[in-house]
Enzyme design. Sequence first.
Site, mmCIF file in Angstrom:
data_model
loop_
_atom_site.group_PDB
_atom_site.id
_atom_site.type_symbol
_atom_site.label_atom_id
_atom_site.label_comp_id
_atom_site.label_asym_id
_atom_site.label_seq_id
_atom_site.Cartn_x
_atom_site.Cartn_y
_atom_site.Cartn_z
ATOM 1 N N SER A 96 0.782 -1.304 -0.253
ATOM 2 C CA SER A 96 0.343 -0.077 -0.160
ATOM 3 C C SER A 96 0.777 1.454 0.015
ATOM 4 O O SER A 96 1.954 1.376 -0.928
ATOM 5 C CB SER A 96 -1.177 -0.094 1.267
ATOM 6 O OG SER A 96 -2.220 0.326 1.153
ATOM 7 N N HIS A 101 -8.161 -5.142 -1.520
ATOM 8 C CA HIS A 101 -6.408 -4.500 -1.193
ATOM 9 C C HIS A 101 -6.088 -4.886 -0.530
ATOM 10 O O HIS A 101 -4.712 -5.674 0.406
ATOM 11 C CB HIS A 101 -7.004 -3.156 -0.286
ATOM 12 C CG HIS A 101 -6.096 -2.111 0.126
ATOM 13 N ND1 HIS A 101 -5.538 -1.833 -0.642
ATOM 14 C CD2 HIS A 101 -4.909 -1.818 1.218
ATOM 15 C CE1 HIS A 101 -4.378 -1.271 -0.160
ATOM 16 N NE2 HIS A 101 -4.151 -1.463 1.474
ATOM 17 N N ASP A 132 -9.728 -3.265 -5.909
ATOM 18 C CA ASP A 132 -9.416 -2.558 -4.410
ATOM 19 C C ASP A 132 -9.488 -1.236 -4.587
ATOM 20 O O ASP A 132 -9.132 -0.649 -5.918
ATOM 21 C CB ASP A 132 -7.556 -2.850 -4.914
ATOM 22 C CG ASP A 132 -6.846 -2.668 -3.624
ATOM 23 O OD1 ASP A 132 -7.332 -1.435 -2.734
ATOM 24 O OD2 ASP A 132 -5.653 -2.042 -3.921
#
Length: 717
Positions: free
Chosen positions: A568, A689, A654
């Site tokens: 991320s 995600h 995501d």
Amino acid sequence: MTVQTKTSAIAKETAELPPPVAERRPSVATHHGVRLSDDYAWLRAENWQEVMRKPDVLAPAIRSHLETENAYTNAMLADTEKLQATLFTEMKARLKEDDRQVPQPHGPFEYFPRFVKGGQYAQLCRIPRGGSVDDAQVLLDGNKEAEGKGYWDLGATAHSGDHKLLAYATDDKGSELYTVRVRDLATGNDLADEIPDTHGGLEWSNDGKTLFYIKVDEHQRPLFVYSHALGTPASEDKLVYAEPDSGFFVGLSSTQSRKFIVIDIHDHETSEVRLIDAANTGAGPRLVAPRRVGHQYSVEHHGARLVIATNSEGAEDFRIVTAPVENPGEENWREIVAHKPGRLIIDVSVFQGFMVRLEREESLPRIVVTPLKPESDTFLDLAGEHTIAFDEEAYALGLSSGYEFETTRIRFTYSSMTTPAETYDYDMATRERTLRKRQEIPSGHNPADYVTRRLLAPAADGELVPVTLLYKKTTPLDGSAPLFLYGYGAYGIAMPASFSTGRLSLVDRGFIFAIAHIRGGKDKGYRWYTDGKMKKKKNTFTDFIAAGEHLISEGFTQRGRIVANGGSAGGMLMGAIANMAPDLFLAIIADVPFVDVLNTMLDKDLPLTPPEWPEWGNPLASKEDFEYIRSYSPYDNVAAKTYPHILALAGLTDPRVTYWEPAKWIAKLRTLNTSDNLVLLKTNMGAGHGGASGRFDGLKDTAFNYAFAVKVAGLTC
């Protein structure tokens, strides 16, 4: 096989099977007089919002490209399939399949999640208070709920105060769009009530007739708090609060006393709290203190007082004040715990007789318990204040306040890189500590076989970056060992030095595992965060590089033997260090990497863009921000150079780091990389995600990443 032989073998593989080449379709935009050309902008689906809800509507050309990349990655790592299976078997063997958490008491019941043997998902259970876990009532069985679904995730849950109902939220796409349902716990059946497109917490009114929840807007931003009256259609739900600024998100929780439902409105540097009386919800939310840029505060409750943790009046690492419930404005705040620079107050809980705070100093956490004197102006009995801490060089400490207010008991968890998690109940009155659970490793684990170290790596500006190490006692410390270096460094999130069963599979094969506690997190206080954001963001990247250089100088590894990993915002770190110091690293594993920073921050319609401007800067409004972000944005700074091996992981649905960011990054790397090293992209076409949702499928993802690391390191096992 030597490292040189392994490198030659990989070069031969890449020559025999050419990688996919994305079509170049230049798209031009101009900002602040600067012309930006993006050859791979077409990978961003025009209907991306619809794709989040219906992945099947993805444009065929984009789907074809992603699937071709997946096929290529699988082909290039086909020789690791046996190793992946071995790693998965090892990690699964360390996992107690029929595990459960220690039951948490609340009134006549105790609630807890548990796993059953072979189950991918948890069951939510309860027992009568003091009862046997063998007689548990299963309130929600994740395995049954997930049947027939490629992805399933349980979000927020909340049982009503009368213990008759359970509200729960689920997502079956990975897009973080949750549907809320309500279950009758007497019958086990769901009521007709069903609320789509929610995100965040769930809270009940005291009478159990009204449920509060958060709804998202068309850009998937949690901006609205609604109340739902049981037995009525969701279309008739009442709007309780609407946030007009798309740069702020709303959260929902409650005070420990259960007296107030808390609406927390926040971005990354400013917050505002409104309270709803849980016994009189029709009165609506009351503002505690109006927002002002840079002011953050959180609210707890005791009797006629609010207890507030705040960074006001220059308290960078926070102080604690009280205010009257009836008139809580800042003009009435009275300090009870002063600010101490470098001692970050992380969390505060207030019980009938005690206040508890979790704090961190010099990157080590501790719990501070203070008895209360509610009748006095000081509120606190400082003579009885005491601390819970541990002696290891590096460890992790977690605090659970539970459901109850009238209690002397809290629960905390302790672990270190070598010590599996231990769960304790702590009596704040008697100071008695009771071990309730020690994490079991079915395949066996001897902490004495491993070493945990804490080093301080000098950064270029003289700051000292903490680095936590884990390695086997038998690992040679002569520079020959490969090293796995993890980092994050964003949003003020500190990286705990906690136990992980998965990473033992690397360490047992000769890797040294390291965590770099770099700026951008709050590992060394709030200043550690502010020194790694906005115009100081590059400190995050140079800290990580400094950690790698220091580990080399101390003889733990050598240049070109480090496998770097981050996800991320930590994936942004991976992209930046790949551009800045490619020769330092053997390989980079970037999980759902935020690498297209400039384009994303220029796109105000993406879910996270406006709330992220205080973290990175607003390149739409500020030329200075535009130029600074452009100077480090990984995608914009890919150049003709020798890159290390790179593996990027993405999720199609995501909403945080959209799939096209890593897809574009890999496409551009392919055109400019001058080495024969692997450049791979793997997109999970059925997740978002967090990757695969089931606990075993998650282990397979980890095994895939670790097999890549073992392969490029030239290890034979």
